[in-house]
Each structure stands twice: as C-alpha cells, then as structure tokens.
Design a protein around this motif. Structure first.
Motif, short mmCIF file in Angstrom:
data_model
loop_
_atom_site.label_atom_id
_atom_site.label_comp_id
_atom_site.label_asym_id
_atom_site.label_seq_id
_atom_site.Cartn_x
_atom_site.Cartn_y
_atom_site.Cartn_z
N LYS A 50 -2.20 8.17 -7.84
CA LYS A 50 -2.13 9.62 -8.09
C LYS A 50 -2.41 9.91 -9.57
CE LYS A 50 0.81 13.51 -6.86
NZ LYS A 50 2.14 13.93 -6.45
N ARG A 102 -6.03 9.59 -10.27
CA ARG A 102 -6.76 10.73 -9.69
C ARG A 102 -6.60 11.96 -10.57
NH1 ARG A 102 -4.60 12.06 -4.27
NH2 ARG A 102 -3.09 10.42 -4.61
N ILE A 104 1.33 3.95 -5.20
CA ILE A 104 0.88 5.30 -4.84
C ILE A 104 0.89 6.21 -6.07
CG2 ILE A 104 1.62 7.36 -3.57
CD1 ILE A 104 1.96 5.46 -1.16
N LYS A 105 1.93 6.06 -6.87
CA LYS A 105 2.01 6.88 -8.09
C LYS A 105 0.87 6.53 -9.05
CE LYS A 105 6.79 8.31 -8.31
NZ LYS A 105 8.13 7.85 -8.58
N PRO A 134 -4.43 2.41 -3.92
CA PRO A 134 -3.42 1.95 -2.95
C PRO A 134 -3.98 1.09 -1.82
CG PRO A 134 -3.28 4.32 -3.30
CD PRO A 134 -4.56 3.87 -3.91
N ILE A 135 -5.31 0.98 -1.72
CA ILE A 135 -5.90 0.11 -0.70
C ILE A 135 -6.37 -1.19 -1.34
CG2 ILE A 135 -7.83 -0.17 0.92
CD1 ILE A 135 -6.21 1.93 2.10
N SER A 184 0.82 -1.20 0.00
CA SER A 184 0.00 0.00 0.00
C SER A 184 0.86 1.27 0.00
CB SER A 184 -0.87 -0.05 1.26
OG SER A 184 -1.95 0.79 1.11
N LEU A 185 2.01 1.18 0.68
CA LEU A 185 2.89 2.35 0.78
C LEU A 185 4.00 2.28 -0.27
CD1 LEU A 185 3.18 2.45 4.67
CD2 LEU A 185 1.60 3.69 3.22
N ASN A 186 3.85 1.35 -1.19
CA ASN A 186 4.84 1.24 -2.26
C ASN A 186 4.70 2.41 -3.22
OD1 ASN A 186 5.24 0.29 -5.24
ND2 ASN A 186 6.57 -0.99 -4.00
N LYS A 187 5.84 3.01 -3.55
CA LYS A 187 5.80 4.22 -4.39
C LYS A 187 5.10 3.99 -5.72
CE LYS A 187 9.40 6.80 -2.15
NZ LYS A 187 10.80 7.10 -2.02
N LYS A 202 -8.15 7.07 -5.61
CA LYS A 202 -7.97 7.07 -4.14
C LYS A 202 -8.00 5.66 -3.57
CE LYS A 202 -10.62 8.95 -0.38
NZ LYS A 202 -11.76 9.73 0.05
N ARG A 203 -8.75 4.80 -4.26
CA ARG A 203 -8.92 3.44 -3.74
C ARG A 203 -7.81 2.48 -4.18
NH1 ARG A 203 -13.30 5.98 -3.16
NH2 ARG A 203 -15.08 5.22 -1.98
#
Lengths: 75, 531
Positions: free
Chosen positions: B335, B338, B331-332, B350-351, B325-328, B347-348
């Motif tokens: 983003k 989005r 996350i990228k 990374p979860i 989930s916190l992997n770059k 938004k969903r």
C-alpha cells in the motif's frame, strides 16, 4: 456495504458492483487485485482473512465479499 | 524395508489379512502397529524423531484447543458484562497465546528437520567464512547425519494439521494413537502424498467392508506404478548419469536426450512410487490425495506446478504463500509503495515477495545444495515472466489471428512448458550450479556428431533397453491421454473379465520381463524418498 464497494472501486472503478456476480469467474479480478482487496478489508474492518477464505465463491461479487466480512466480524 | 521388494509385498499381504480379519472398529489399530513396525524396520533410532513430532503436535493441538475452550467459556459467562471492545481484546490475548504454542511446535519440528538436512551445508559455509576471513584451517567436521525416513513428508503433514487446528479449520484428534496413525501411515511415509487431516482422518478411521474390487483396483495401480518405476525410470537412470558425467565427450543431442530421459525418469520414479502408495492404501479402503495430474500436458509453468507434486504445492500455497501474502506487514508495504505512485509495483508486492520466499523454500526442500535454490529461483523468475508477459502474449496471438484454443497453440504451449521444465531439471542432475550451466551450453554444440550407436554401446543404454524405454514412454503417455477422459481402471473394469485378466497379465509380464534389473538397478530407492 458502501465501504466494501468503495474499496473495490479503488481497484477497478469501471465495474458495476451492484450487479456483477462473476468478479473472479470472468477474470475481472486477478490474483493481485484479490490480495490487495483482502489487505484493504483486513485493515478497514479489523478482521483476519486466511487461506481458507481465499476461494472464488467469497470474491465473485460485492455482496459475497460483504457477507464474508460480516461473518468474520461476528467471529 | 524397501518399498519395492518381495519383503514389502509380503508385509502388505500380511497386514491386509490381519486388517480384514480384525473387527472393523479395531482395523485402524492394525494399521498403526503395521506403520510402526514398518518404520521400526528402517532403524529403531528413527522412532525418536517421529515420536517427537507426534507428541509435540498432539500436545500443541490440545493446548490450542484448551485455549479456545477457555475463551468460549469466558465469553459465555460474561456475555452481558463485556463490551464489544473488551471481548475483542480478550480474544486477541487468547489468539496470542495460541500463536505462541503454534510457534514453539513449528520451531521445534522444523528446527529438527532443518538441523538434520542443512547442518553440513551450514558447516561448509562456516568453514569457508573462517578460512576466507580468519585464515583458519581447523575445519569444523561434518556431522554426516542420516535423514530419518520420510521426515520431510510427515513433518509437513503434521505441521499442516497443527496450523489448521490453530485456524479452527477442524476439531483436533483426541485419541493419541489415532493421531499417531495419521502421522505415520506407512504407504505414504516414504515420499508422500502430504495429506490433510480433514481428508485423511475420515479415510483412516472409517469402518470398511472387505471388497475384492478394491483389492483388484489397488493391485492394478501398484502394477502401473511398478511399470513406470521399473520399466522406465530405473532403465533410464544409468544413461542420464553417464551422459551428464561424460558431457564433454558426448555433447549436443546426447545431452538433450539425457534431459528428456531425466524428465521421464523422475516422472516414472516419483509418480510410480505414488501409484504404489495409493494402490496399497486403496486395498485398505483408504483414499489418499492424488499427487499428479498429467503434468507434462501443462500449458504454463504455473499450471505445471498445480499438476506436479500437487500436495506439496498446495501445502506451500496454504501454509506459506497465503499467510505471507495476507500478512499485514507485506500488505502495508504494498500500500505504501502504491501511495508513493508506483501503483503497479506496489500491487505486486503482496504476491511476488511471498512467491519468492515459497520458491526459495521449495528449492531448499529439494536439497541442501545451492543448485536446488537456484532451480527454485529460476522457477520463480519464469512464473513472474509468464505472468507479466501474458497480456503481450495474448496481444500477439490476437494480432496474428492465432486460435488461442486451437490444437496448434495448445501443442506449442505444452511443448514449451515441457522443455522449460526439463531444462530446469539440469540443476537436479548436475553436481553444482556452474556444471549445470555448462551442461546447458553443451546441449547446443556438435549436433552433427550424434550417433545412436554410442548411446547403445558407450552410455549404458543398449539397443534393446532403448527400444523398451521408448515403447514404455509412449504407453505411459497414451495412458495419460486416455486418463483425460476419466479413470483408465474404471474403463478396464467395464470390459469383459477375460480382457481384464489379459491386461493385468500383460502388465505383470511387462514388469517382470521388462522391469530393469540390470547394473545400477535400485528399485529400493526413490529420488523423492531422499527429500
């Protein structure tokens, strides 16, 4: 601190981050918000936030988040 | 040596005697020897696997720590010479080396586990591929490898330790033998709990005084575990097996009853085994992590998974979900989506992507069959639906002016969660995915044909066993309800001694008299022991 608040405002612009101390406890942020904020913080400050930092205490206020960022920057 | 046997009882008694006879500072050595003797009795060849894990994790942690020390020294020596940027890039190089060590250890250990667990599953697919696309009928033979005792549990526990060392969560264990005890501690080797080094190490190596109340308390817990395992789980196993096998004949309520009983069986079996493990450990003055928190009282599937097999759930959360989930990269991706305008979807990402991977892995962990993967994916879908429809559900509750915190709503949610989870377990008791769906559909047929006599006479649950099982289940739930307000044992120990003995005698009698020792009785095996 300003950058942190800017990131937070990008997620929930309506919150008074100067005074709010229950972002998690009052469920203002959900898990989606927290993970996305963490992503922005890691990107912006070039820090590594890991599972052990994912506790409510670190995300309940803008001040707490800022403190976490500062601690990780110094590591 | 079976976990529930006279041999094991004698073994624990002998180890306890030695443990308390030995000077306090050497007691952990007694536990280490006992753990290796216990492990050796399951098959000498299994030593190779557990030793590989122990040695590789010990060396891995040592190398990771050495790199950290090297970094510290270099930065201190060059404190005034290096710029901030130079320090950062040096740290990045060291981190990369530490990551490499961690990756090698993880690949080695999970590689062994994956090979042993999934080689035949892979061969089946390779054979199918060769037959379908190449027309080859010279099938690759199955390996039929036996899974060494507790390999899933000790591999997960040890790799968790190594990841924690990598993140600098705590200092590594410098004594190889003390570390070997952390990996092999015998009460938890069969089916967990999966302990964290930070919690277990302090317990294993601390110097405890003999305290009879600890022995008594541990014994109560063991007996309670045996009650759940022998009186409930083993009694219901034959009915569940027969009702599912004969589902075309005995449809509707027979299957629904089997689904309900299987939930009771697996809870009795797994939580009973954990009670035995925790009770035995408690006698040694060692507190293991709790693995259950009255899961059948959960009001949502997410909550259920925070209360059932807790240590596995937190393992997946800390070592798979959050790192992903916190992997770059993820996350990228979120983003990027989005910024392209799909704000809610982005938004969903990374979860939900890490959650999907976690549930796929959880399914695989439970077994090398497709039905377990499908079971995991259904859990994922239900959790996502629960999360996405929560606002709507809250709105309906408000519109209908229902009391969110009232007994009615809570009961409804508990009931709904219980049955959803029970229906999902049909994958557990079915031979494959199609027969699981088939079983589910058959639940809704021929309710009128139900006759309790057939349960007694044709489905391996005679009337007296049925009554014992139902009464025992009620007792189990009453105890779970009492537990809500604190430890049941602590309450018992506040009673006059005579009542304490009466309760213990009743428990022993219940286990001896009503423990199921009939056809199909197999106290030695635990469902989760196979994972």
């Amino acid at each position: 601190m300003e950058t942190v608040i800017e990131i937070l405002k990008g997620v929930h612009p309506e919150v008074d981050y100067e005074n709010e101390t229950g972002l998690i406890d009052k469920r203002i942020f959900d898990s989606f918000d927290v993970v996305n904020i963490v992503g922005e913080l890691m990107d912006e400050f070039d820090i590594e936030i890991t599972a052990e930092h994912m506790i409510p205490k670190n995300f309940n206020s803008a001040q707490a988040i800022y403190k976490l960022v500062k601690t990780l920057e110094e590591e | 040596m079976p976990f529930i046997s006279v041999d094991f009882a004698l073994f624990v008694t002998a180890v306890l005697l030695l443990y308390y006879i030995f000077p306090k500072r050497y007691r952990w050595v007694v536990l280490l020897i006992a753990s290796y003797v216990f492990y050796g009795l399951t098959g000498i060849e299994n030593f190779a696997y557990i030793l590989t894990t122990t040695v590789s994790a010990f060396l891995g942690a040592m190398l990771i720590e050495n790199k950290g020390t090297e970094q510290k020294k270099y930065l201190e020596d060059n404190k005034n010479k290096l710029t901030k940027e130079e320090k950062k890039s040096y740290k990045a190089v060291i981190k990369k080396k530490q990551k490499l060590i961690l990756t090698v250890c993880i690949l080695l250990n999970f590689g062994i586990l994956l090979y042993l667990k999934y080689i035949d599953w892979s061969i089946a697919y390779i054979n199918l591929f060769r037959l379908t696309y190449m027309g080859r009928i010279d099938f690759i033979p199955f390996k039929n490898l036996l899974l060494p005792l507790g390999i899933s549990f000790y591999t997960f526990q040890t790799m968790g330790y190594l990841i924690d060392i990598y993140y600098g969560k705590y200092e590594r264990e410098h004594n190889f033998f003390r570390f070997a005890l952390f990996v092999s501690f015998f009460p938890q080797i069969i089916q967990g709990p999966i302990s964290r080094f930070g919690e277990l190490a302090g317990e294993l190596y601390k110097e405890v005084d003999f305290d009879f109340s600890r022995i008594k308390s541990g014994f109560y817990r063991i007996m309670w575990g045996l009650f759940k395992k022998l009186v409930i789980a083993d009694r219901l196993a034959a009915y569940v097996r027969d009702a599912i096998a004969l589902r075309e004949t005995y449809k509707g309520l027979y299957i629904l009853l089997a689904v309900f009983f299987y939930s009771m069986q697996i809870y009795g079996d797994f939580s009973g085994g954990i009670d035995v493990a925790l009770g035995v450990s408690e006698m040694f003055g060692i507190k293991l992590a709790e693995n259950f928190n009255r899961p059948f009282f959960s009001k949502s599937i997410s909550e259920y998974w925070q209360r059932w097999h807790i240590t596995l759930g937190t393992w997946f959360k800390d070592y798979i979900f959050y790192p992903l989930s916190l992997n770059k990269g993820i996350i990228k991706l979120g983003k990027f989506v989005r910024e392209k305008g799909a704000v809610q979807f982005g938004k969903r990402i990374p979860i939900y992507i890490p959650m999907l991977i976690v549930w796929f892995t959880t399914g695989m962990w439970h077994g090398s069959q497709n039905r377990f993967v499908v079971w995991g994916l259904f859990n994922f879908v239900f959790i996502v639906l629960g999360t996405e429809f929560e606002p709507l559900s809250n709105k309906i509750t408000q519109e209908l002016k229902l009391n969110e915190t009232g007994v009615m709503m809570k009961t409804y949610r508990v009931f709904k969660t219980f049955w959803l989870m029970s229906f999902l377990r049909i994958f557990d008791i079915s031979a494959d995915v199609p027969s699981a769906f088939d079983t589910f559909v058959l639940i809704f047929r021929d309710w009128g044909s139900f006759n309790i006599k057939f349960v007694y006479e044709n489905l391996s649950l005679p009337q007296e066993d049925f009554i014992v099982a139902v009464v025992a289940i009620v007792i189990m739930f009453v105890f779970d309800l009492i537990q809500r307000r604190g430890s049941v044992r602590e309450r018992i120990f506040k009673l006059p001694v005579i009542f304490q003995w009466v309760i213990l005698s009743l428990l022993i009698t219940a286990v001896s008299v009503f423990g199921y020792y009939g056809p199909g009785y197999d106290a030695a095996s635990f469902i989760y022991g196979a994972f």
